[in-house]
Design a protein around this motif. Sequence first.
Motif, PDB file in Angstrom:
ATOM      1  N   LEU A 142     -16.371  34.588  -5.530  1.00 48.38           N
ATOM      2  CA  LEU A 142     -17.117  33.565  -4.792  1.00 48.38           C
ATOM      3  C   LEU A 142     -16.343  33.008  -3.603  1.00 48.38           C
ATOM      4  CD1 LEU A 142     -18.601  31.699  -7.866  1.00 48.38           C
ATOM      5  CD2 LEU A 142     -19.728  33.377  -6.401  1.00 48.38           C
ATOM      6  N   HIS A 143     -15.218  33.623  -3.262  1.00 49.11           N
ATOM      7  CA  HIS A 143     -14.380  33.164  -2.151  1.00 49.11           C
ATOM      8  C   HIS A 143     -14.013  31.697  -2.321  1.00 49.11           C
ATOM      9  CE1 HIS A 143     -15.272  36.966  -0.277  1.00 49.11           C
ATOM     10  NE2 HIS A 143     -16.565  36.717  -0.399  1.00 49.11           N
ATOM     11  N   ALA A 144     -13.583  31.352  -3.530  1.00 50.11           N
ATOM     12  CA  ALA A 144     -13.189  29.990  -3.870  1.00 50.11           C
ATOM     13  C   ALA A 144     -11.708  29.977  -4.226  1.00 50.11           C
ATOM     14  CB  ALA A 144     -14.025  29.480  -5.042  1.00 50.11           C
ATOM     15  N   GLU A 145     -11.189  28.789  -4.485  1.00 51.04           N
ATOM     16  CA  GLU A 145      -9.787  28.630  -4.862  1.00 51.04           C
ATOM     17  C   GLU A 145      -9.684  28.241  -6.329  1.00 51.04           C
ATOM     18  OE1 GLU A 145      -6.967  29.008  -3.110  1.00 51.04           O
ATOM     19  OE2 GLU A 145      -7.997  29.565  -1.281  1.00 51.04           O
ATOM     20  N   PRO A 146      -8.899  28.970  -7.130  1.00 50.90           N
ATOM     21  CA  PRO A 146      -8.663  28.514  -8.500  1.00 50.90           C
ATOM     22  C   PRO A 146      -7.774  27.273  -8.453  1.00 50.90           C
ATOM     23  CG  PRO A 146      -7.404  30.500  -8.039  1.00 50.90           C
ATOM     24  CD  PRO A 146      -8.238  30.224  -6.831  1.00 50.90           C
ATOM     25  N   VAL A 147      -8.164  26.252  -9.189  1.00 51.76           N
ATOM     26  CA  VAL A 147      -7.401  25.003  -9.200  1.00 51.76           C
ATOM     27  C   VAL A 147      -6.568  24.896 -10.468  1.00 51.76           C
ATOM     28  CG1 VAL A 147      -7.573  22.474  -9.211  1.00 51.76           C
ATOM     29  CG2 VAL A 147      -9.102  23.821  -7.757  1.00 51.76           C
ATOM     30  N   GLN A 148      -7.207  25.142 -11.619  1.00 51.98           N
ATOM     31  CA  GLN A 148      -6.529  24.936 -12.890  1.00 51.98           C
ATOM     32  C   GLN A 148      -7.196  25.779 -13.962  1.00 51.98           C
ATOM     33  OE1 GLN A 148      -7.016  20.929 -14.359  1.00 51.98           O
ATOM     34  NE2 GLN A 148      -4.969  20.946 -15.224  1.00 51.98           N
ATOM     35  N   ALA A 149      -6.404  26.308 -14.876  1.00 57.97           N
ATOM     36  CA  ALA A 149      -6.925  27.037 -16.038  1.00 57.97           C
ATOM     37  C   ALA A 149      -6.103  26.627 -17.250  1.00 57.97           C
ATOM     38  CB  ALA A 149      -6.831  28.542 -15.816  1.00 57.97           C
ATOM     39  N   ILE A 150      -6.717  25.807 -18.107  1.00 57.38           N
ATOM     40  CA  ILE A 150      -6.023  25.306 -19.292  1.00 57.38           C
ATOM     41  C   ILE A 150      -6.930  25.466 -20.497  1.00 57.38           C
ATOM     42  CG2 ILE A 150      -5.158  23.242 -20.453  1.00 57.38           C
ATOM     43  CD1 ILE A 150      -4.092  22.273 -17.875  1.00 57.38           C
ATOM     44  N   GLY A 151      -6.382  26.008 -21.578  1.00 57.52           N
ATOM     45  CA  GLY A 151      -7.162  26.169 -22.798  1.00 57.52           C
ATOM     46  C   GLY A 151      -8.350  27.072 -22.578  1.00 57.52           C
ATOM     47  N   SER A 152      -9.541  26.544 -22.805  1.00 57.12           N
ATOM     48  CA  SER A 152     -10.757  27.340 -22.613  1.00 57.12           C
ATOM     49  C   SER A 152     -11.555  26.861 -21.407  1.00 57.12           C
ATOM     50  CB  SER A 152     -11.626  27.267 -23.870  1.00 57.12           C
ATOM     51  OG  SER A 152     -12.060  25.932 -24.071  1.00 57.12           O
ATOM     52  N   LYS A 153     -10.934  26.056 -20.540  1.00 61.26           N
ATOM     53  CA  LYS A 153     -11.635  25.544 -19.359  1.00 61.26           C
ATOM     54  C   LYS A 153     -10.868  25.888 -18.098  1.00 61.26           C
ATOM     55  CE  LYS A 153     -13.960  21.888 -21.609  1.00 61.26           C
ATOM     56  NZ  LYS A 153     -13.751  20.920 -22.566  1.00 61.26           N
ATOM     57  N   GLU A 169     -15.626  30.639 -27.403  1.00 58.78           N
ATOM     58  CA  GLU A 169     -14.794  31.572 -28.168  1.00 58.78           C
ATOM     59  C   GLU A 169     -15.438  32.949 -28.287  1.00 58.78           C
ATOM     60  OE1 GLU A 169     -13.263  30.316 -31.942  1.00 58.78           O
ATOM     61  OE2 GLU A 169     -12.963  28.279 -31.211  1.00 58.78           O
ATOM     62  N   THR A 170     -16.768  32.991 -28.329  1.00 54.77           N
ATOM     63  CA  THR A 170     -17.464  34.269 -28.489  1.00 54.77           C
ATOM     64  C   THR A 170     -17.329  35.171 -27.267  1.00 54.77           C
ATOM     65  OG1 THR A 170     -19.519  33.255 -27.714  1.00 54.77           O
ATOM     66  CG2 THR A 170     -19.161  33.317 -30.088  1.00 54.77           C
ATOM     67  N   ALA A 171     -16.925  34.617 -26.133  1.00 53.08           N
ATOM     68  CA  ALA A 171     -16.793  35.419 -24.911  1.00 53.08           C
ATOM     69  C   ALA A 171     -15.578  36.342 -24.962  1.00 53.08           C
ATOM     70  CB  ALA A 171     -16.704  34.510 -23.690  1.00 53.08           C
ATOM     71  N   MET A 172     -14.549  35.955 -25.719  1.00 51.27           N
ATOM     72  CA  MET A 172     -13.329  36.764 -25.835  1.00 51.27           C
ATOM     73  C   MET A 172     -12.724  37.096 -24.473  1.00 51.27           C
ATOM     74  SD  MET A 172     -12.961  37.092 -29.020  1.00 51.27           S
ATOM     75  CE  MET A 172     -13.171  38.014 -30.502  1.00 51.27           C
ATOM     76  N   LEU A 173     -12.656  36.103 -23.576  1.00 51.79           N
ATOM     77  CA  LEU A 173     -12.092  36.295 -22.242  1.00 51.79           C
ATOM     78  C   LEU A 173     -10.836  35.454 -22.076  1.00 51.79           C
ATOM     79  CD1 LEU A 173     -15.374  36.020 -20.131  1.00 51.79           C
ATOM     80  CD2 LEU A 173     -14.105  38.095 -20.622  1.00 51.79           C
ATOM     81  N   ASP A 174      -9.901  35.951 -21.277  1.00 51.14           N
ATOM     82  CA  ASP A 174      -8.701  35.205 -20.937  1.00 51.14           C
ATOM     83  C   ASP A 174      -9.062  34.182 -19.853  1.00 51.14           C
ATOM     84  OD1 ASP A 174      -5.772  34.749 -20.858  1.00 51.14           O
ATOM     85  OD2 ASP A 174      -6.027  35.520 -18.805  1.00 51.14           O
ATOM     86  N   THR A 175      -8.694  32.939 -20.060  1.00 53.16           N
ATOM     87  CA  THR A 175      -9.103  31.864 -19.159  1.00 53.16           C
ATOM     88  C   THR A 175      -8.563  32.060 -17.749  1.00 53.16           C
ATOM     89  OG1 THR A 175      -9.118  30.360 -21.048  1.00 53.16           O
ATOM     90  CG2 THR A 175      -9.192  29.360 -18.878  1.00 53.16           C
ATOM     91  N   LYS A 176      -7.285  32.326 -17.616  1.00 51.33           N
ATOM     92  CA  LYS A 176      -6.687  32.452 -16.282  1.00 51.33           C
ATOM     93  C   LYS A 176      -7.244  33.659 -15.524  1.00 51.33           C
ATOM     94  CE  LYS A 176      -2.311  31.859 -13.960  1.00 51.33           C
ATOM     95  NZ  LYS A 176      -2.671  30.649 -13.250  1.00 51.33           N
ATOM     96  N   ALA A 177      -7.365  34.783 -16.196  1.00 53.40           N
ATOM     97  CA  ALA A 177      -7.905  35.980 -15.545  1.00 53.40           C
ATOM     98  C   ALA A 177      -9.360  35.762 -15.142  1.00 53.40           C
ATOM     99  CB  ALA A 177      -7.787  37.182 -16.480  1.00 53.40           C
ATOM    100  N   THR A 178     -10.123  35.104 -15.999  1.00 49.81           N
ATOM    101  CA  THR A 178     -11.530  34.831 -15.692  1.00 49.81           C
ATOM    102  C   THR A 178     -11.636  33.881 -14.507  1.00 49.81           C
ATOM    103  OG1 THR A 178     -12.076  35.111 -18.026  1.00 49.81           O
ATOM    104  CG2 THR A 178     -13.707  34.018 -16.656  1.00 49.81           C
ATOM    105  N   CYS A 179     -10.798  32.853 -14.481  1.00 45.46           N
ATOM    106  CA  CYS A 179     -10.786  31.902 -13.373  1.00 45.46           C
ATOM    107  C   CYS A 179     -10.503  32.616 -12.054  1.00 45.46           C
ATOM    108  CB  CYS A 179      -9.737  30.819 -13.632  1.00 45.46           C
ATOM    109  SG  CYS A 179      -9.521  29.640 -12.298  1.00 45.46           S
TER     110      CYS A 179
END
Length: 95
Positions: A69-80, A52-62
């Motif tokens: 890192l040239h990776a594929e986002p798989v899922q962004a739910i809640g804080s994970k 919570e202290t990071a104050m970042l949006d999960t989907k945007a961060t993912c």
Amino acid sequence: MITGKQRASLRKLANPIPAILQIGKGGINDNFLKQVDDALEARELVKVSILETAMLDTKATCNYVAECLHAEPVQAIGSKFVIYRESKENKTIEI
């Protein structure tokens, strides 16, 4: 780019694994990206937790971490979120 069926398969694989990395109030830096890069090479599928202290949006961060890192986002739910990248040395996941 992975398909919807491949993404669903990866979500199924990612469900039981714990989050091995956390993003805190320091946010995303080069050291964090290096840790994620190493984890992706070793495991191919990595779950990250955002405190919570990071104050970042999960989907945007993912999306940002996956793009860096040239990776594929798989899922962004809640804080994970989960990202995937095929390993060059330790390929274990068949999608």
